[in-house]
Design a protein around this motif. Structure first.
Motif, short mmCIF file in Angstrom:
data_model
loop_
_atom_site.label_atom_id
_atom_site.label_comp_id
_atom_site.label_asym_id
_atom_site.label_seq_id
_atom_site.Cartn_x
_atom_site.Cartn_y
_atom_site.Cartn_z
N ALA A 62 52.02 36.41 45.53
CA ALA A 62 50.67 36.02 45.10
C ALA A 62 50.01 35.10 46.12
N TRP A 63 50.75 34.12 46.60
CA TRP A 63 50.21 33.21 47.63
C TRP A 63 49.87 33.99 48.89
N PHE A 64 50.75 34.88 49.31
CA PHE A 64 50.50 35.68 50.51
C PHE A 64 49.22 36.50 50.37
N LEU A 65 49.06 37.17 49.24
CA LEU A 65 47.86 37.98 49.00
C LEU A 65 46.61 37.11 49.01
N LEU A 66 46.68 35.98 48.33
CA LEU A 66 45.53 35.08 48.27
C LEU A 66 45.15 34.59 49.66
N GLU A 67 46.14 34.20 50.43
CA GLU A 67 45.89 33.67 51.78
C GLU A 67 45.45 34.74 52.77
N ASN A 68 45.61 36.00 52.40
CA ASN A 68 45.23 37.10 53.29
C ASN A 68 44.05 37.91 52.78
N GLY A 69 43.23 37.27 51.96
CA GLY A 69 41.95 37.88 51.61
C GLY A 69 41.88 38.67 50.32
N ALA A 70 42.81 38.45 49.41
CA ALA A 70 42.72 39.15 48.12
C ALA A 70 41.40 38.82 47.43
N ASN A 71 40.79 39.82 46.84
CA ASN A 71 39.51 39.66 46.15
C ASN A 71 39.72 38.91 44.83
N VAL A 72 39.26 37.66 44.78
CA VAL A 72 39.45 36.85 43.57
C VAL A 72 38.44 37.18 42.48
N ASN A 73 37.49 38.06 42.76
CA ASN A 73 36.50 38.45 41.76
C ASN A 73 36.67 39.89 41.29
N TYR A 74 37.81 40.48 41.59
CA TYR A 74 38.05 41.87 41.21
C TYR A 74 38.23 41.99 39.70
N ILE A 75 37.69 43.06 39.14
CA ILE A 75 37.96 43.45 37.76
C ILE A 75 38.09 44.98 37.76
N PRO A 76 39.17 45.50 37.19
CA PRO A 76 39.33 46.96 37.16
C PRO A 76 38.18 47.62 36.41
N GLU A 77 37.87 48.84 36.82
CA GLU A 77 36.85 49.59 36.09
C GLU A 77 37.35 49.87 34.68
N LYS A 78 36.42 49.94 33.76
CA LYS A 78 36.77 50.14 32.35
C LYS A 78 37.54 51.43 32.14
N LYS A 79 37.32 52.42 33.01
CA LYS A 79 38.02 53.70 32.86
C LYS A 79 39.53 53.53 32.95
N TRP A 80 40.01 52.47 33.61
CA TRP A 80 41.44 52.27 33.77
C TRP A 80 42.08 51.71 32.52
N ALA A 81 41.37 50.80 31.87
CA ALA A 81 41.94 50.18 30.67
C ALA A 81 40.84 49.45 29.91
N GLU A 82 40.80 49.63 28.62
CA GLU A 82 39.83 48.95 27.77
C GLU A 82 39.92 47.44 27.91
N GLU A 83 41.15 46.94 28.08
CA GLU A 83 41.36 45.49 28.14
C GLU A 83 41.33 44.94 29.57
N ALA A 84 40.72 45.68 30.49
CA ALA A 84 40.61 45.21 31.87
C ALA A 84 39.89 43.86 31.91
N HIS A 85 40.33 43.02 32.84
CA HIS A 85 39.77 41.67 32.92
C HIS A 85 39.76 41.19 34.38
N PRO A 86 38.99 40.14 34.65
CA PRO A 86 38.93 39.61 36.02
C PRO A 86 40.25 38.96 36.45
N VAL A 87 40.44 38.88 37.76
CA VAL A 87 41.62 38.21 38.34
C VAL A 87 41.77 36.80 37.78
N LEU A 88 40.66 36.11 37.58
CA LEU A 88 40.70 34.73 37.08
C LEU A 88 41.52 34.62 35.79
N PHE A 89 41.42 35.60 34.91
CA PHE A 89 42.19 35.56 33.66
C PHE A 89 43.69 35.47 33.95
#
Length: 157
Positions: free
Chosen positions: A62-89
């Motif tokens: 997780a630290w590696f991904l964060l330090e290498n540009g992981a999108n902290v505002n990503y949210i999966p499209e609703k088509k993937w899962a009804e309960e999709a939520h932002p990374v912040l959650f």
């Protein structure tokens, strides 16, 4: 059946294979923000950072991904899962799940004995991770597809 590079990447995350994650990401930086494949269902459509947070709190990854540009505002499209939520959650959940707290030891019932579930260091690291996610421009007002925000998620946890 031959696995794709992305499938290998997500499998390495789930298996806490830091060296493999690092190797694949350095060879193909686009994997840092890839979208998880349809299988397994519990992580489909998620970002690598979300998978690292919600499948066992793979800290180093997780630290590696964060330090290498992981999108902290990503949210999966609703088509993937009804309960999709932002990374912040997921970052909020990791901080809560790893907080210093007493819980039943799972053995003794009379009297019920409590034990610390996490060390101060574990709690501090999870909180520091959440703090870094926030510092990297996370939209603190982001909601899931039901209109729930991060505070509502924290309270529910």
């Amino acid at each position: 059946m031959v696995k794709t590079e992305a499938e290998n990447f997500f499998e390495a995350i789930r298996n806490s294979g830091f060296e493999q994650v690092k190797k694949l990401a350095l060879e193909n930086p686009e994997l840092i923000n890839a979208i998880a494949p349809k299988r397994p269902l519990d992580t489909r459509g998620m970002s690598p950072l979300q998978v690292a947070l919600c499948t066992g709190w793979h800290k180093k990854i997780a630290w590696f991904l964060l330090e290498n540009g992981a999108n902290v505002n990503y949210i999966p499209e609703k088509k993937w899962a009804e309960e999709a939520h932002p990374v912040l959650f997921d970052a909020v959940n990791v901080a809560i799940w790893n907080a210093r707290r007493y819980a039943w030891d799972g053995k003794n019932t009379a009297p019920m004995l409590l034990e610390w579930k996490h060390t101060k260091a574990e709690a501090d690291e999870a909180y520091a991770f959440l703090e870094q996610v926030l510092r990297r421009g996370t939209d603190v007002n982001a909601t899931d597809y039901y209109g729930r925000n991060a505070l509502m998620e924290a309270v529910s946890e």
